[in-house]
Design a protein around this motif. Structure first.
Motif, PDB file in Angstrom:
ATOM      1  N   GLY A  95      55.446  64.640  39.274  1.00  0.00           N
ATOM      2  CA  GLY A  95      54.660  65.627  39.997  1.00  0.00           C
ATOM      3  C   GLY A  95      53.748  66.475  39.141  1.00  0.00           C
ATOM      4  N   VAL A  96      53.528  66.043  37.897  1.00  0.00           N
ATOM      5  CA  VAL A  96      52.642  66.781  36.993  1.00  0.00           C
ATOM      6  C   VAL A  96      51.577  65.814  36.467  1.00  0.00           C
ATOM      7  CG1 VAL A  96      52.456  68.077  34.834  1.00  0.00           C
ATOM      8  CG2 VAL A  96      54.444  68.395  36.318  1.00  0.00           C
ATOM      9  N   LEU A  97      50.318  66.203  36.637  1.00  0.00           N
ATOM     10  CA  LEU A  97      49.200  65.417  36.138  1.00  0.00           C
ATOM     11  C   LEU A  97      48.756  66.009  34.804  1.00  0.00           C
ATOM     12  CD1 LEU A  97      47.001  63.232  36.590  1.00  0.00           C
ATOM     13  CD2 LEU A  97      45.632  65.035  37.678  1.00  0.00           C
ATOM     14  N   ASN A  98      48.736  65.176  33.760  1.00  0.00           N
ATOM     15  CA  ASN A  98      48.237  65.586  32.446  1.00  0.00           C
ATOM     16  C   ASN A  98      46.936  64.846  32.182  1.00  0.00           C
ATOM     17  OD1 ASN A  98      50.364  67.357  31.224  1.00  0.00           O
ATOM     18  ND2 ASN A  98      51.612  65.592  31.762  1.00  0.00           N
ATOM     19  N   VAL A  99      45.889  65.607  31.875  1.00  0.00           N
ATOM     20  CA  VAL A  99      44.571  65.033  31.614  1.00  0.00           C
ATOM     21  C   VAL A  99      44.131  65.482  30.228  1.00  0.00           C
ATOM     22  CG1 VAL A  99      42.170  64.907  32.390  1.00  0.00           C
ATOM     23  CG2 VAL A  99      44.007  65.140  34.078  1.00  0.00           C
ATOM     24  N   VAL A 100      43.634  64.530  29.440  1.00  0.00           N
ATOM     25  CA  VAL A 100      43.111  64.826  28.103  1.00  0.00           C
ATOM     26  C   VAL A 100      41.641  64.445  28.087  1.00  0.00           C
ATOM     27  CG1 VAL A 100      43.282  64.343  25.637  1.00  0.00           C
ATOM     28  CG2 VAL A 100      45.358  64.374  27.049  1.00  0.00           C
ATOM     29  N   VAL A 101      40.792  65.428  27.762  1.00  0.00           N
ATOM     30  CA  VAL A 101      39.351  65.206  27.673  1.00  0.00           C
ATOM     31  C   VAL A 101      38.953  65.386  26.211  1.00  0.00           C
ATOM     32  CG1 VAL A 101      37.087  65.857  28.559  1.00  0.00           C
ATOM     33  CG2 VAL A 101      39.126  66.217  29.984  1.00  0.00           C
ATOM     34  N   PRO A 102      38.708  64.273  25.490  1.00  0.00           N
ATOM     35  CA  PRO A 102      38.356  64.388  24.067  1.00  0.00           C
ATOM     36  C   PRO A 102      37.021  65.102  23.861  1.00  0.00           C
ATOM     37  CG  PRO A 102      38.870  62.112  24.671  1.00  0.00           C
ATOM     38  CD  PRO A 102      38.766  62.901  25.937  1.00  0.00           C
ATOM     39  N   LYS A 103      36.927  65.775  22.733  1.00  0.00           N
ATOM     40  CA  LYS A 103      35.686  66.461  22.366  1.00  0.00           C
ATOM     41  C   LYS A 103      34.839  65.587  21.443  1.00  0.00           C
ATOM     42  CE  LYS A 103      36.715  71.349  22.454  1.00  0.00           C
ATOM     43  NZ  LYS A 103      36.814  72.551  21.627  1.00  0.00           N
ATOM     44  N   VAL A 104      33.546  65.794  21.526  1.00  0.00           N
ATOM     45  CA  VAL A 104      32.622  65.165  20.590  1.00  0.00           C
ATOM     46  C   VAL A 104      32.706  65.975  19.302  1.00  0.00           C
ATOM     47  CG1 VAL A 104      30.199  64.636  20.113  1.00  0.00           C
ATOM     48  CG2 VAL A 104      31.086  64.411  22.446  1.00  0.00           C
ATOM     49  N   LYS A 105      32.911  65.298  18.189  1.00  0.00           N
ATOM     50  CA  LYS A 105      32.941  65.986  16.893  1.00  0.00           C
ATOM     51  C   LYS A 105      31.543  66.515  16.593  1.00  0.00           C
ATOM     52  CE  LYS A 105      37.184  64.759  16.051  1.00  0.00           C
ATOM     53  NZ  LYS A 105      38.185  65.634  16.572  1.00  0.00           N
ATOM     54  N   GLU A 106      31.488  67.663  15.942  1.00  0.00           N
ATOM     55  CA  GLU A 106      30.187  68.293  15.683  1.00  0.00           C
ATOM     56  C   GLU A 106      29.226  67.353  14.964  1.00  0.00           C
ATOM     57  OE1 GLU A 106      28.324  72.138  13.466  1.00  0.00           O
ATOM     58  OE2 GLU A 106      30.252  72.370  14.478  1.00  0.00           O
ATOM     59  N   LYS A 107      29.739  66.570  14.017  1.00  0.00           N
ATOM     60  CA  LYS A 107      28.848  65.667  13.284  1.00  0.00           C
ATOM     61  C   LYS A 107      28.355  64.511  14.151  1.00  0.00           C
ATOM     62  CE  LYS A 107      32.761  63.267  11.264  1.00  0.00           C
ATOM     63  NZ  LYS A 107      33.513  63.020  10.061  1.00  0.00           N
ATOM     64  N   GLU A 108      29.023  64.246  15.316  1.00  0.00           N
ATOM     65  CA  GLU A 108      28.607  63.193  16.238  1.00  0.00           C
ATOM     66  C   GLU A 108      27.633  63.710  17.299  1.00  0.00           C
ATOM     67  OE1 GLU A 108      32.292  61.970  17.944  1.00  0.00           O
ATOM     68  OE2 GLU A 108      32.901  60.839  16.180  1.00  0.00           O
ATOM     69  N   ARG A 109      27.576  65.027  17.475  1.00  0.00           N
ATOM     70  CA  ARG A 109      26.733  65.604  18.518  1.00  0.00           C
ATOM     71  C   ARG A 109      25.258  65.396  18.206  1.00  0.00           C
ATOM     72  NH1 ARG A 109      28.803  71.515  19.686  1.00  0.00           N
ATOM     73  NH2 ARG A 109      26.806  71.524  20.739  1.00  0.00           N
ATOM     74  N   LYS A 110      24.509  65.028  19.244  1.00  0.00           N
ATOM     75  CA  LYS A 110      23.073  64.790  19.078  1.00  0.00           C
ATOM     76  C   LYS A 110      22.264  66.070  19.263  1.00  0.00           C
ATOM     77  CE  LYS A 110      23.286  59.960  20.579  1.00  0.00           C
ATOM     78  NZ  LYS A 110      24.414  59.676  19.815  1.00  0.00           N
ATOM     79  N   ASP A 111      22.891  67.133  19.761  1.00  0.00           N
ATOM     80  CA  ASP A 111      22.163  68.370  19.983  1.00  0.00           C
ATOM     81  C   ASP A 111      22.361  69.393  18.864  1.00  0.00           C
ATOM     82  OD1 ASP A 111      24.812  68.873  20.627  1.00  0.00           O
ATOM     83  OD2 ASP A 111      24.315  70.329  22.184  1.00  0.00           O
ATOM     84  N   VAL A 112      23.027  68.963  17.776  1.00  0.00           N
ATOM     85  CA  VAL A 112      23.225  69.830  16.622  1.00  0.00           C
ATOM     86  C   VAL A 112      22.341  69.327  15.498  1.00  0.00           C
ATOM     87  CG1 VAL A 112      24.873  70.664  14.918  1.00  0.00           C
ATOM     88  CG2 VAL A 112      25.591  70.356  17.293  1.00  0.00           C
ATOM     89  N   TYR A 113      21.474  70.190  15.039  1.00  0.00           N
ATOM     90  CA  TYR A 113      20.544  69.820  13.982  1.00  0.00           C
ATOM     91  C   TYR A 113      20.685  70.791  12.818  1.00  0.00           C
ATOM     92  CZ  TYR A 113      18.430  67.335  17.870  1.00  0.00           C
ATOM     93  OH  TYR A 113      18.224  66.526  18.956  1.00  0.00           O
ATOM     94  N   GLN A 114      20.591  70.284  11.627  1.00  0.00           N
ATOM     95  CA  GLN A 114      20.587  71.122  10.441  1.00  0.00           C
ATOM     96  C   GLN A 114      19.143  71.476  10.118  1.00  0.00           C
ATOM     97  OE1 GLN A 114      23.381  72.276   9.105  1.00  0.00           O
ATOM     98  NE2 GLN A 114      24.459  71.111  10.665  1.00  0.00           N
ATOM     99  N   VAL A 115      18.909  72.741   9.867  1.00  0.00           N
ATOM    100  CA  VAL A 115      17.563  73.223   9.552  1.00  0.00           C
ATOM    101  C   VAL A 115      17.539  73.583   8.074  1.00  0.00           C
ATOM    102  CG1 VAL A 115      15.851  75.008  10.012  1.00  0.00           C
ATOM    103  CG2 VAL A 115      17.269  74.106  11.884  1.00  0.00           C
TER     104      VAL A 115
END
Length: 118
Positions: A95-115
């Protein structure tokens, strides 16, 4: 602002204050624990539609006096740049639902840019 980017769902108290919900988040994933008494894994359907997690559960009537069985329904919108919605895992047990939603690692993210600072 840093806390929100590291743990965006925990920054919104409404999610963790839902009755029967336990929400935990770390650097690797978001963990949802949802109490769905008297439901079995066959009664629960989970889907993702355009970065929205849809959880639906419906049990059979326990007696003829009931109009319908237990029903659960929730939708959660996920920022696609932070979570891997295509890698969600779920398990229903006792009677318990466990859900795991993995995160995108910062180095894999396409919206993070180094300036470069000049």
């Amino acid at each position: 602002m840093d806390h929100f980017m590291d743990h965006p769902f925990l920054s919104f108290p409404s999610l963790s204050s839902r009755k029967g919900w336990d929400v935990r988040e770390d650097n690797d994933a978001l963990y949802l624990r949802i109490e769905m008494p008297r439901l079995w894994k066959e009664d629960v359907k989970i889907s993702v539609d355009q970065n929205t997690l849809i959880i639906h559960g419906e049990g059979s009537k326990e007696s003829e006096d009931e109009e319908s069985g237990r029903r659960y329904s929730s939708k959660l919108d996920f920022p696609p740049s932070i979570y891997k919605v295509d890698e969600i895992k779920a398990e229903m047990k006792n009677g318990v639902l466990n859900v795991v939603v993995p995160k995108v690692k910062e180095k894999e993210r396409k919206d993070v840019y180094q300036v470069t600072v000049e």
